[in-house]
Design an enzyme around this catalytic site. Structure first.
Site, PDB file in Angstrom:
ATOM      1  N   CYS A 244     -72.056  62.680 -18.288  1.00 61.41           N
ATOM      2  CA  CYS A 244     -72.238  64.123 -18.465  1.00 61.41           C
ATOM      3  C   CYS A 244     -70.962  64.875 -18.120  1.00 61.41           C
ATOM      4  CB  CYS A 244     -73.391  64.622 -17.596  1.00 61.41           C
ATOM      5  SG  CYS A 244     -75.015  64.045 -18.136  1.00 61.41           S
ATOM      6  N   CYS A 436     -54.292  65.853 -20.437  1.00 54.73           N
ATOM      7  CA  CYS A 436     -55.724  65.850 -20.729  1.00 54.73           C
ATOM      8  C   CYS A 436     -56.451  66.370 -19.494  1.00 54.73           C
ATOM      9  CB  CYS A 436     -56.211  64.456 -21.127  1.00 54.73           C
ATOM     10  SG  CYS A 436     -56.085  63.231 -19.798  1.00 54.73           S
TER      11      CYS A 436
END
EC number: 2.7.7.80
Length: 483
Positions: A244, A436
């Site tokens: 998640c 990132c």
């Protein structure tokens, strides 16, 4: 020869007759077990006559006055009734995982009147949990989730050695975890201890739900419900598992699945013994943005070669207790595909020292030199990004790298069209820094960009920002949004 053929035919006939007799015996056993379960259910019925149930002339009731008020609207549902409520009060339910699934499941099971709830979770509460893990509050950030969800339980970590001793005291298990290794461990333990298992998962806008090992027949009994290994004999590739935290999750989605887990647990507790042929196992799939949002897929019965619930099972309580079953090894560990050398990595702090005028500080501006490529997907890039950074999603880079790998080895690799003009220019040697979210995808991207020839044979520096944007927040900008 003729005698041998007659012998074979006779043996086949005997086998067929024996199999038919065995099938008949199994049917008789199923009927007997159903009858025994019904008798047991009747034995638990509480009947209070006019003369009984009185203390000093005052009539007593099987439930407290407050319980009748609290559960009255639930008890008038025919499938529950007084006897169902009494079963709920005496039930013991273990919930493994006090996160997005476990919180609503625990909330509704407690609200339904389940007598004993157990929680197992080793994580602590984070701010990013609060939008969906409804038992936790801001004041509990940093506390163990178990302590936050239910104050009298202590924090516990689930291991193969201790799982049986934890599970044995409960009637039904809810799997509210989010990693394959733990899911296999929970399922194996539930099967070996004869416990029904309600398993659910949720990611982004979708969820899945299964009731496994129901009915919980002994190992080797094909009439029992399938286990997690029966449905998924092989774990997914480790690098394909998305959490998640990385994939995202809508709070109402995981809440829906947790509530459905609680509902299935109540059904198992209050219902009489299930007939496998009348209630075949199924997988419920929920997709929030589909019409209709729910669909059901029928599951196969127990696998004849299952490692835990077949007659030839290799996973036993003994293998769990001695720790010979390595679930992490079985599921694999997601490894970094392309770990860079120290020379190919730079910390945010070192980047600011090396390019003091170009790196943004406290709202400052950045020039186009050097170039910072942000390889997060666009939806994350739109949440927050470094000023003048270029968004090239990692999925785009990997797709181009795959095409390049399939090209003629003798041909000069052509640069992809999605590259900005200044990067694709043959004269450009300005350094490229890839960033990132956490510093993992950026390393893979650097490798791929070099394979595409962006480093000009070593004339241009191509490296990643170590630790990603999380490190940027820690070292450069404490106000950087953390999501």
């Amino acid at each position: 020869m003729e005698n041998l053929e007659q012998t074979c035919a006779s043996l086949r006939a005997q086998i067929a007759a024996t199999e038919a007799q065995l099938a008949g015996l199994k049917r008789e056993l199923e009927i007997a077990e159903q009858a025994a379960a019904d008798v047991k259910a009747q034995d638990t019925t509480i009947t209070i006559t006019a003369d009984e149930g009185r203390i000093n002339g005052t009539r007593t009731w099987p439930l407290l006055s407050e319980e009748y008020k609290r559960y009255g609207r639930q008890m008038i549902v025919p499938q529950v009734g007084l006897q169902g409520q009494l079963k709920l009060r005496s039930a013991r339910v273990l919930i493994v995982g006090a996160g997005g699934l476990g919180c609503p499941a625990a909330l509704y099971l407690a609200g339904a009147g389940v007598g004993t709830l157990g929680l197992v979770d080793g994580d602590t509460v984070e701010n990013s949990n609060l939008h969906r893990q409804v038992l936790h509050r801001s004041k509990n950030v940093g506390k163990f989730k178990v302590d936050s969800a239910i104050e009298y339980l202590r924090e516990a970590h689930l291991t193969p050695q201790e799982a049986p001793s934890i599970f044995k005291d409960y009637d039904i298990i809810l799997d509210c975890t989010d990693n394959p290794a733990t899911r296999y461990l929970i399922s194996d333990t539930a099967v070996l201890l004869g416990k029904p298992l309600v398993s659910a998962s949720a990611l982004r806008t979708e969820g899945q739900l299964m009731v496994l090992n129901y009915p919980p027949r002994p190992v080797g009994d094909k009439s029992g419900g399938p286990c997690y290994r029966c449905v998924f004999p092989k774990p997914p590739p480790a690098n394909s598992v998305v959490s998640c935290a990385d994939g995202g999750i809508l709070g109402p989605v995981v809440g829906t699945m947790g509530v459905l887990q609680a509902l299935e647990a109540i059904k198992v507790i209050t219902s009489p013994a299930v007939n496998p042929s009348a209630s075949p196992p199924s997988l419920l799939i929920f997709s929030a943005y589909s019409t209709p949002p729910f669909r059901t897929i029928r599951l196969r019965a127990r696998r004849a070669n299952c490692a835990v619930c077949s007659a030839d099972a290799s996973v036993t309580l003994e293998t769990l207790k001695i720790g010979s079953t390595d679930y992490v090894f079985f599921c694999g560990v997601a490894g970094l595909e392309a770990t860079l050398s120290p020379e190919e990595r730079i910390s945010p702090l070192e980047l600011r020292k090396r390019h003091p005028k170009e790196v943004p500080q406290d709202g400052g501006s950045i020039s186009k030199e050097p170039t910072i490529i942000d390889v997060r997907e666009k939806v994350q890039f739109d949440i927050c990004n470094l000023e003048h950074s270029v968004n090239i999603p990692i999925s785009t880079i990997l797709s181009s790298a795959s095409n390049a790998a399939n090209a003629d080895a003798n041909a000069q690799p052509s640069l992809p069209s999605w590259l900005p003009r200044e990067l694709a220019s043959a004269d450009s040697t300005n350094p490229i820094y890839v960033v990132c979210r956490h510093g993992n995808d950026s390393q893979i991207a650097v490798r791929r960009l070099k394979e595409l020839g962006l480093d000009r044979g070593g004339q241009r520096y191509v490296g990643d920002i170590q630790g990603g944007l999380r490190a940027w927040r820690e070292q450069i900008d404490p106000d950087w949004p953390e999501y």
